[in-house]
Design a protein around this motif. Sequence first.
Motif, PDB file in Angstrom:
ATOM      1  N   UNK A 110       0.869  -1.196  -0.039  1.00  0.00           N
ATOM      2  CA  UNK A 110      -0.116   0.032   0.025  1.00  0.00           C
ATOM      3  C   UNK A 110       0.853   1.192   0.044  1.00  0.00           C
ATOM      4  N   UNK A 111       1.798   1.035   0.339  1.00  0.00           N
ATOM      5  CA  UNK A 111       2.770   2.435   0.317  1.00  0.00           C
ATOM      6  C   UNK A 111       3.751   2.973  -1.137  1.00  0.00           C
ATOM      7  N   UNK A 112       3.845   1.573  -2.319  1.00  0.00           N
ATOM      8  CA  UNK A 112       4.733   1.748  -2.968  1.00  0.00           C
ATOM      9  C   UNK A 112       4.958  -0.197  -3.692  1.00  0.00           C
ATOM     10  N   UNK A 113       5.674   0.402  -4.532  1.00  0.00           N
ATOM     11  CA  UNK A 113       5.597  -1.011  -4.724  1.00  0.00           C
ATOM     12  C   UNK A 113       7.207  -1.685  -4.816  1.00  0.00           C
TER      13      UNK A 113
ATOM     14  N   UNK B  50       9.262  14.421   3.337  1.00  0.00           N
ATOM     15  CA  UNK B  50       8.033  13.564   3.530  1.00  0.00           C
ATOM     16  C   UNK B  50       9.192  12.269   2.713  1.00  0.00           C
ATOM     17  N   UNK B  51       8.280  10.827   2.816  1.00  0.00           N
ATOM     18  CA  UNK B  51       8.983   9.684   2.397  1.00  0.00           C
ATOM     19  C   UNK B  51       9.715   9.983   1.732  1.00  0.00           C
TER      20      UNK B  51
ATOM     21  N   UNK C  77      12.640  10.294  -0.849  1.00  0.00           N
ATOM     22  CA  UNK C  77      13.443   8.897  -1.576  1.00  0.00           C
ATOM     23  C   UNK C  77      13.477   9.409  -3.050  1.00  0.00           C
ATOM     24  N   UNK C  78      13.027  10.499  -4.089  1.00  0.00           N
ATOM     25  CA  UNK C  78      12.973  11.410  -5.176  1.00  0.00           C
ATOM     26  C   UNK C  78      14.424  12.269  -5.139  1.00  0.00           C
ATOM     27  N   UNK C  79      14.323  12.701  -4.277  1.00  0.00           N
ATOM     28  CA  UNK C  79      15.340  13.958  -4.643  1.00  0.00           C
ATOM     29  C   UNK C  79      16.778  13.068  -4.306  1.00  0.00           C
TER      30      UNK C  79
ATOM     31  N   UNK D  80       7.632  15.130  -7.201  1.00  0.00           N
ATOM     32  CA  UNK D  80       7.717  14.194  -6.154  1.00  0.00           C
ATOM     33  C   UNK D  80       8.750  15.472  -5.896  1.00  0.00           C
ATOM     34  N   UNK D  81       9.597  15.226  -6.720  1.00  0.00           N
ATOM     35  CA  UNK D  81      11.654  15.871  -6.615  1.00  0.00           C
ATOM     36  C   UNK D  81      10.815  17.344  -6.601  1.00  0.00           C
ATOM     37  N   UNK D  82      10.267  18.064  -7.458  1.00  0.00           N
ATOM     38  CA  UNK D  82       9.723  19.519  -6.757  1.00  0.00           C
ATOM     39  C   UNK D  82       9.767  20.577  -5.678  1.00  0.00           C
ATOM     40  N   UNK D  83       8.059  19.714  -5.713  1.00  0.00           N
ATOM     41  CA  UNK D  83       7.200  19.460  -3.979  1.00  0.00           C
ATOM     42  C   UNK D  83       8.701  19.266  -2.572  1.00  0.00           C
ATOM     43  N   UNK D  84       9.605  18.460  -2.916  1.00  0.00           N
ATOM     44  CA  UNK D  84      10.881  18.156  -2.407  1.00  0.00           C
ATOM     45  C   UNK D  84      11.756  19.258  -2.542  1.00  0.00           C
ATOM     46  N   UNK D  85      11.777  19.699  -3.702  1.00  0.00           N
ATOM     47  CA  UNK D  85      12.910  21.182  -3.327  1.00  0.00           C
ATOM     48  C   UNK D  85      12.103  22.775  -2.619  1.00  0.00           C
ATOM     49  N   UNK D  86      11.210  22.229  -2.769  1.00  0.00           N
ATOM     50  CA  UNK D  86      10.531  23.488  -2.109  1.00  0.00           C
ATOM     51  C   UNK D  86      10.111  23.169  -0.820  1.00  0.00           C
ATOM     52  N   UNK D  87       9.834  22.022   0.075  1.00  0.00           N
ATOM     53  CA  UNK D  87       9.905  22.095   0.749  1.00  0.00           C
ATOM     54  C   UNK D  87      11.841  22.201   1.442  1.00  0.00           C
TER      55      UNK D  87
END
Length: 206
Positions: free
Chosen positions: A90-93, A156-157, A161-163, A190-197
């Motif tokens: 449920x959390x990923x592949x 977030x995890x 992970x993406x960053x 995910x990468x964009x949002x991670x960079x913003x945070x």
Amino acid sequence: MGKDHVVDQFRPVTPGVPSSEGTPGGPALGELLRLSSRGDQGAFAALYDATSRRAFGLALRVVRDPAQAEEVTQEAFLEVWRTASRFDPDRGSAVAWLLTIVHRKAVDRVRSAEASSRRDVAYHQQNQPVDHDATAEAAEASLEARRVRGALENLTEVQREALELAYFGGYTHTEVATMLDLPVGTAKTRIRDGLIRLRDAMGVGR
């Protein structure tokens, strides 16, 4: 037969060697993980055959040394064998879960090597004249690195992970999407949002 001994039967594949890798990220891999968590050696062998080439490739991209990449891959699959019961579909592949373990092991190996190198350099420089400007720059770089690591903890995890794959692993957005079994647009988000945070956590632009 102990789990450590089971993993010792499997060696990482190397470039140029045929692999029976199937389609990663599908329900079959999740089922193989579930069976592996129950001690099914055949299921673990099938999982290894399906993903070891990809795992080795990721490890090699990070550590840059084939021998160390093999060791990292072996360590990662040992952890997979030991902790397969922790996989949550449920959390990923399944392939994203596995590659996250590989990436973490590879990064740990690089950090360990860098720490050892820093200790060697410090030892040889103990009797050298102190360059105060260089010392100040090194201290500033160390503080900045700690700030980045601290800021990463606020993500977030999935963002972290993406960053890590994109900026510390050197992968393109498309490669990150493939490794995490995501649409390219989702990986970019995910990468964009991670960079913003990350920027906000470090106070950049304030």
